[in-house]
Design a protein around this motif. Structure first.
Motif, PDB file in Angstrom:
ATOM      1  N   ARG B 255       0.825   1.847  14.398  1.00 23.47           N
ATOM      2  CA  ARG B 255      -0.520   1.408  14.057  1.00 23.47           C
ATOM      3  C   ARG B 255      -1.390   2.549  13.522  1.00 23.47           C
ATOM      4  O   ARG B 255      -2.028   2.433  12.484  1.00 23.47           O
ATOM      5  N   GLN B 256      -1.382   3.664  14.256  1.00 21.88           N
ATOM      6  CA  GLN B 256      -2.219   4.794  13.832  1.00 21.88           C
ATOM      7  C   GLN B 256      -1.775   5.335  12.484  1.00 21.88           C
ATOM      8  O   GLN B 256      -2.591   5.722  11.649  1.00 21.88           O
ATOM      9  N   THR B 257      -0.431   5.351  12.261  1.00 19.65           N
ATOM     10  CA  THR B 257       0.090   5.845  10.985  1.00 19.65           C
ATOM     11  C   THR B 257      -0.326   4.926   9.849  1.00 19.65           C
ATOM     12  O   THR B 257      -0.698   5.380   8.758  1.00 19.65           O
ATOM     13  N   ILE B 258      -0.280   3.621  10.108  1.00 18.71           N
ATOM     14  CA  ILE B 258      -0.661   2.660   9.073  1.00 18.71           C
ATOM     15  C   ILE B 258      -2.118   2.887   8.673  1.00 18.71           C
ATOM     16  O   ILE B 258      -2.467   2.927   7.486  1.00 18.71           O
ATOM     17  N   ILE B 259      -2.994   3.076   9.671  1.00 19.65           N
ATOM     18  CA  ILE B 259      -4.407   3.281   9.365  1.00 19.65           C
ATOM     19  C   ILE B 259      -4.597   4.573   8.585  1.00 19.65           C
ATOM     20  O   ILE B 259      -5.300   4.617   7.572  1.00 19.65           O
ATOM     21  N   LYS B 260      -3.909   5.651   9.026  1.00 15.37           N
ATOM     22  CA  LYS B 260      -4.065   6.949   8.371  1.00 15.37           C
ATOM     23  C   LYS B 260      -3.560   6.877   6.927  1.00 15.37           C
ATOM     24  O   LYS B 260      -4.267   7.267   5.997  1.00 15.37           O
ATOM     25  N   THR B 261      -2.354   6.367   6.739  1.00 16.95           N
ATOM     26  CA  THR B 261      -1.810   6.327   5.367  1.00 16.95           C
ATOM     27  C   THR B 261      -2.616   5.382   4.491  1.00 16.95           C
ATOM     28  O   THR B 261      -2.675   5.562   3.279  1.00 16.95           O
ATOM     29  N   GLY B 262      -3.257   4.379   5.128  1.00 14.85           N
ATOM     30  CA  GLY B 262      -4.113   3.489   4.355  1.00 14.85           C
ATOM     31  C   GLY B 262      -5.264   4.245   3.709  1.00 14.85           C
ATOM     32  O   GLY B 262      -5.608   4.008   2.554  1.00 14.85           O
ATOM     33  N   TRP B 263      -5.836   5.206   4.473  1.00 11.14           N
ATOM     34  CA  TRP B 263      -6.934   6.007   3.884  1.00 11.14           C
ATOM     35  C   TRP B 263      -6.407   7.001   2.872  1.00 11.14           C
ATOM     36  O   TRP B 263      -7.031   7.218   1.827  1.00 11.14           O
ATOM     37  N   TYR B 264      -5.244   7.638   3.184  1.00  8.69           N
ATOM     38  CA  TYR B 264      -4.646   8.560   2.198  1.00  8.69           C
ATOM     39  C   TYR B 264      -4.419   7.836   0.880  1.00  8.69           C
ATOM     40  O   TYR B 264      -4.577   8.384  -0.193  1.00  8.69           O
ATOM     41  N   LEU B 265      -4.005   6.574   1.008  1.00  8.57           N
ATOM     42  CA  LEU B 265      -3.663   5.789  -0.175  1.00  8.57           C
ATOM     43  C   LEU B 265      -4.851   5.697  -1.131  1.00  8.57           C
ATOM     44  O   LEU B 265      -4.688   5.840  -2.344  1.00  8.57           O
ATOM     45  N   TRP B 266      -6.044   5.473  -0.568  1.00  6.88           N
ATOM     46  CA  TRP B 266      -7.220   5.373  -1.443  1.00  6.88           C
ATOM     47  C   TRP B 266      -7.475   6.684  -2.152  1.00  6.88           C
ATOM     48  O   TRP B 266      -7.713   6.713  -3.366  1.00  6.88           O
ATOM     49  N   GLY B 267      -7.397   7.779  -1.409  1.00  8.49           N
ATOM     50  CA  GLY B 267      -7.599   9.083  -2.040  1.00  8.49           C
ATOM     51  C   GLY B 267      -6.569   9.347  -3.108  1.00  8.49           C
ATOM     52  O   GLY B 267      -6.897   9.706  -4.249  1.00  8.49           O
ATOM     53  N   ALA B 268      -5.294   9.130  -2.760  1.00  6.41           N
ATOM     54  CA  ALA B 268      -4.209   9.435  -3.694  1.00  6.41           C
ATOM     55  C   ALA B 268      -4.305   8.569  -4.939  1.00  6.41           C
ATOM     56  O   ALA B 268      -4.082   9.047  -6.063  1.00  6.41           O
ATOM     57  N   SER B 269      -4.654   7.298  -4.756  1.00  7.93           N
ATOM     58  CA  SER B 269      -4.685   6.410  -5.927  1.00  7.93           C
ATOM     59  C   SER B 269      -5.856   6.757  -6.840  1.00  7.93           C
ATOM     60  O   SER B 269      -5.735   6.689  -8.073  1.00  7.93           O
ATOM     61  N   ILE B 270      -6.978   7.202  -6.270  1.00  9.93           N
ATOM     62  CA  ILE B 270      -8.114   7.570  -7.131  1.00  9.93           C
ATOM     63  C   ILE B 270      -7.801   8.862  -7.875  1.00  9.93           C
ATOM     64  O   ILE B 270      -7.994   8.969  -9.093  1.00  9.93           O
ATOM     65  N   VAL B 271      -7.226   9.833  -7.156  1.00  6.74           N
ATOM     66  CA  VAL B 271      -6.856  11.083  -7.819  1.00  6.74           C
ATOM     67  C   VAL B 271      -5.796  10.813  -8.889  1.00  6.74           C
ATOM     68  O   VAL B 271      -5.900  11.281 -10.036  1.00  6.74           O
ATOM     69  N   GLY B 272      -4.787  10.009  -8.512  1.00 12.48           N
ATOM     70  CA  GLY B 272      -3.722   9.679  -9.471  1.00 12.48           C
ATOM     71  C   GLY B 272      -4.279   8.944 -10.681  1.00 12.48           C
ATOM     72  O   GLY B 272      -3.865   9.217 -11.825  1.00 12.48           O
ATOM     73  N   GLY B 273      -5.201   8.016 -10.445  1.00  9.88           N
ATOM     74  CA  GLY B 273      -5.789   7.266 -11.561  1.00  9.88           C
ATOM     75  C   GLY B 273      -6.556   8.183 -12.496  1.00  9.88           C
ATOM     76  O   GLY B 273      -6.441   8.093 -13.718  1.00  9.88           O
ATOM     77  N   LEU B 274      -7.319   9.131 -11.890  1.00 13.11           N
ATOM     78  CA  LEU B 274      -8.071  10.078 -12.724  1.00 13.11           C
ATOM     79  C   LEU B 274      -7.116  10.953 -13.532  1.00 13.11           C
ATOM     80  O   LEU B 274      -7.344  11.197 -14.720  1.00 13.11           O
ATOM     81  N   TYR B 275      -6.026  11.391 -12.870  1.00 13.60           N
ATOM     82  CA  TYR B 275      -5.058  12.229 -13.587  1.00 13.60           C
ATOM     83  C   TYR B 275      -4.458  11.462 -14.767  1.00 13.60           C
ATOM     84  O   TYR B 275      -4.415  11.957 -15.892  1.00 13.60           O
ATOM     85  N   LEU B 276      -4.002  10.235 -14.498  1.00 13.19           N
ATOM     86  CA  LEU B 276      -3.364   9.447 -15.575  1.00 13.19           C
ATOM     87  C   LEU B 276      -4.360   9.165 -16.696  1.00 13.19           C
ATOM     88  O   LEU B 276      -3.999   9.160 -17.876  1.00 13.19           O
ATOM     89  N   ALA B 277      -5.621   8.937 -16.342  1.00 11.90           N
ATOM     90  CA  ALA B 277      -6.594   8.554 -17.359  1.00 11.90           C
ATOM     91  C   ALA B 277      -7.022   9.749 -18.196  1.00 11.90           C
ATOM     92  O   ALA B 277      -7.222   9.613 -19.406  1.00 11.90           O
ATOM     93  N   PHE B 278      -7.159  10.916 -17.584  1.00 14.73           N
ATOM     94  CA  PHE B 278      -7.816  12.013 -18.313  1.00 14.73           C
ATOM     95  C   PHE B 278      -6.923  13.218 -18.574  1.00 14.73           C
ATOM     96  O   PHE B 278      -7.288  14.095 -19.349  1.00 14.73           O
ATOM     97  N   PHE B 279      -5.767  13.310 -17.925  1.00 13.88           N
ATOM     98  CA  PHE B 279      -4.951  14.502 -18.119  1.00 13.88           C
ATOM     99  C   PHE B 279      -3.565  14.164 -18.649  1.00 13.88           C
ATOM    100  O   PHE B 279      -2.671  14.974 -18.601  1.00 13.88           O
ATOM    101  N   LEU B 280      -3.361  12.970 -19.116  1.00 12.23           N
ATOM    102  CA  LEU B 280      -2.021  12.591 -19.581  1.00 12.23           C
ATOM    103  C   LEU B 280      -2.061  12.295 -21.067  1.00 12.23           C
ATOM    104  O   LEU B 280      -2.897  11.541 -21.514  1.00 12.23           O
TER     105      LEU B 280
END
Lengths: 177, 280
Positions: B255-280
């Motif tokens: 349960r705790q891992t699911i909650i933690k990775t859920g928040w990491y996911l938002w950070g990673a996806s926003i960073v990844g989206g910015l990278y794909l949009a502006f640095f690729l």
């Protein structure tokens, strides 16, 4: 306070009432009588945000819900197949980023896998939100509509893959335009 | 703020219900079965199976009411029992409830029926401070009672109600957004592919060269925004897809891992989206 509010309401009612009780249609009379009777018991407003879909009672009301017949091809096999398709999309997604693009064969495989992934994904959505036991006809309509749409999309993707430059190359060209 | 699971939330709600059963019983059960008027005064457990009311017992506080069958008369070979409810303490309050509730309704939330009819309702039922309120009950056969029960069961509300879920899970849960982003992409693919197939008939130009040229002609800010609008859901669906496949083989499913990775996911996806949009 309440009596002041009520008396003004009554005055307003007296000035705006068009029909006397006797000239109202019968269904209005009964519904008003019922509403008045029920109003006294309501302290909160009803909020039908998600009204339930139509329901049927199978057998008598005290029977347990019927358990649908089990079938591995609609159950565990289907589930495993979904995961295999999703998993096989990982390398197909990573390779174009590493290699710049895909060759036509891999691109066609990517298209086909995405199509299957989309189709089963849409199926899952329909199964979740259009339950067969409540809306059997709508369920059938949605499922066959999805099948038809997937055939059309499959045809279109074949057309696109054979006459154009392929999906990864197209995305690349748009992205770098 | 402490995080509440659905279970804890229900427990909390249940506690409230029991404390204020007067309002919850009358509004909740009435709301669930709006056509049910026979037993609206009864708190008893016999609703709605038993066709006729027994006299209700008052609350232990003596604050509520007792009821008895006062008048019996025969009409159309059926026994109509008129149940008179004798309210003890909060009588005037309850008698005025009809008017107050109607007013509150009109003031609070627009409700087509009551907004249109509240004036007529007020006239139709002369407001009284009398301590007697007649409620009709009807003796019905067992078959009729079962038919009534079946009819009521057809009006059962959606369960579980969306409101019971933890807000964090409802709004930021990766699972819901996985479906939203996935169906956006797949829906887009289906729309584009169908349009591509119909393009020659309609005279549209959806070939890759035309699309690239059209996109290239957009201003830089619009290009960046559109790219991020596609890149973020793509990154989210890709990362969360891998996360869910790992869940499916039993990795990171605490349960705790699911909650933690859920928040990491938002950070990673926003960073990844910015990278794909502006640095690729």
């Amino acid at each position: 306070m309440a009596s002041i509010a009520r008396s003004s309401l009554l005055r307003q009612a007296a000035s705006t009432t068009k029909f006397s009780a006797a000239t109202r249609p019968a269904f209005q009379q009964t519904s008003i009588a019922n509403a008045v009777r029920a109003t006294a018991f309501h302290t909160t407003a009803r909020r039908d945000l998600l009204p339930p879909l139509p329901q049927r009672v199978e057998g008598t009301v005290n029977d347990a819900s019927p358990v649908p017949p089990t079938s591995p091809s609609h159950g565990s096999y289907h589930w495993t197949f979904d995961r295999l398709v999703a998993g096989s999309l990982i390398p197909l997604t990573v390779v174009p980023f590493a290699a710049g693009s895909l060759n036509p064969t891999l691109d066609a495989i990517l298209c086909a896998t995405i199509l299957i992934h989309s189709h089963t994904g849409f199926q899952n959505i329909i199964i979740d939100y259009v339950p067969a036991y409540r809306t059997p006809r709508a369920r059938k309509l949605f499922m066959w509509g999805l099948n038809a749409a997937t055939v059309v999309v499959g045809l279109a993707l074949y057309e696109f893959e054979t006459t154009d430059v392929g999906i990864t190359e197209t995305i690349k060209r748009i992205w770098t335009a | 703020m402490p995080r509440l699971s659905a279970h804890d939330y229900l427990k909390k709600r249940k506690g409230k219900r029991e404390k204020f059963w007067w309002s919850s019983h009358l509004s909740g059960d009435q709301a669930a079965a709006p056509n049910q008027s026979m037993h609206s005064n009864c708190r008893g457990s016999h609703w709605p199976l038993e066709p006729r009311c027994r006299p209700c017992r008052g609350d232990s506080d003596g604050q509520l009411y007792s009821a008895g069958i006062i008048d019996l008369k025969s009409r159309n070979r059926r026994t109509i029992a008129t149940l008179l409810v004798l309210c003890c303490q909060p009588t005037t309050m309850i008698a005025q409830r009809a008017g107050l509730t109607a007013l509150r309704r009109v003031a609070g939330k627009p409700n087509a029926f009551f907004a249109a009819n509240v004036a007529k309702l007020a006239l139709a039922q002369p407001l009284t401070t009398s301590q007697i309120r007649p409620v009709a009950t009807q003796k019905i056969s067992g078959d009729e009672a079962r038919a009534l029960l079946a009819k009521q069961r057809l009006n059962r509300p959606v369960s579980p109600h969306l409101d019971i879920y933890d807000k964090q899970q409802t709004w930021f849960g990766g699972s819901a957004w996985q479906r939203i982003t996935g169906s956006a992409f797949s829906g887009g693919l289906y729309v584009f592919a169908t349009a591509y197939l119909a393009a020659p008939l309609l005279g549209w130009h959806l070939e890759s060269a035309s699309l690239a040229a059209a996109f290239g002609a957009l201003p830089l800010a619009a290009k960046g925004a559109l790219k991020f609008l596609v890149a973020w859901p793509f990154a989210f669906h890709a990362f969360n897809g891998v996360r869910h496949l790992l869940f499916d083989i039993g990795v990171g499913f605490k349960r705790q891992t699911i909650i933690k990775t859920g928040w990491y996911l938002w950070g990673a996806s926003i960073v990844g989206g910015l990278y794909l949009a502006f640095f690729l």
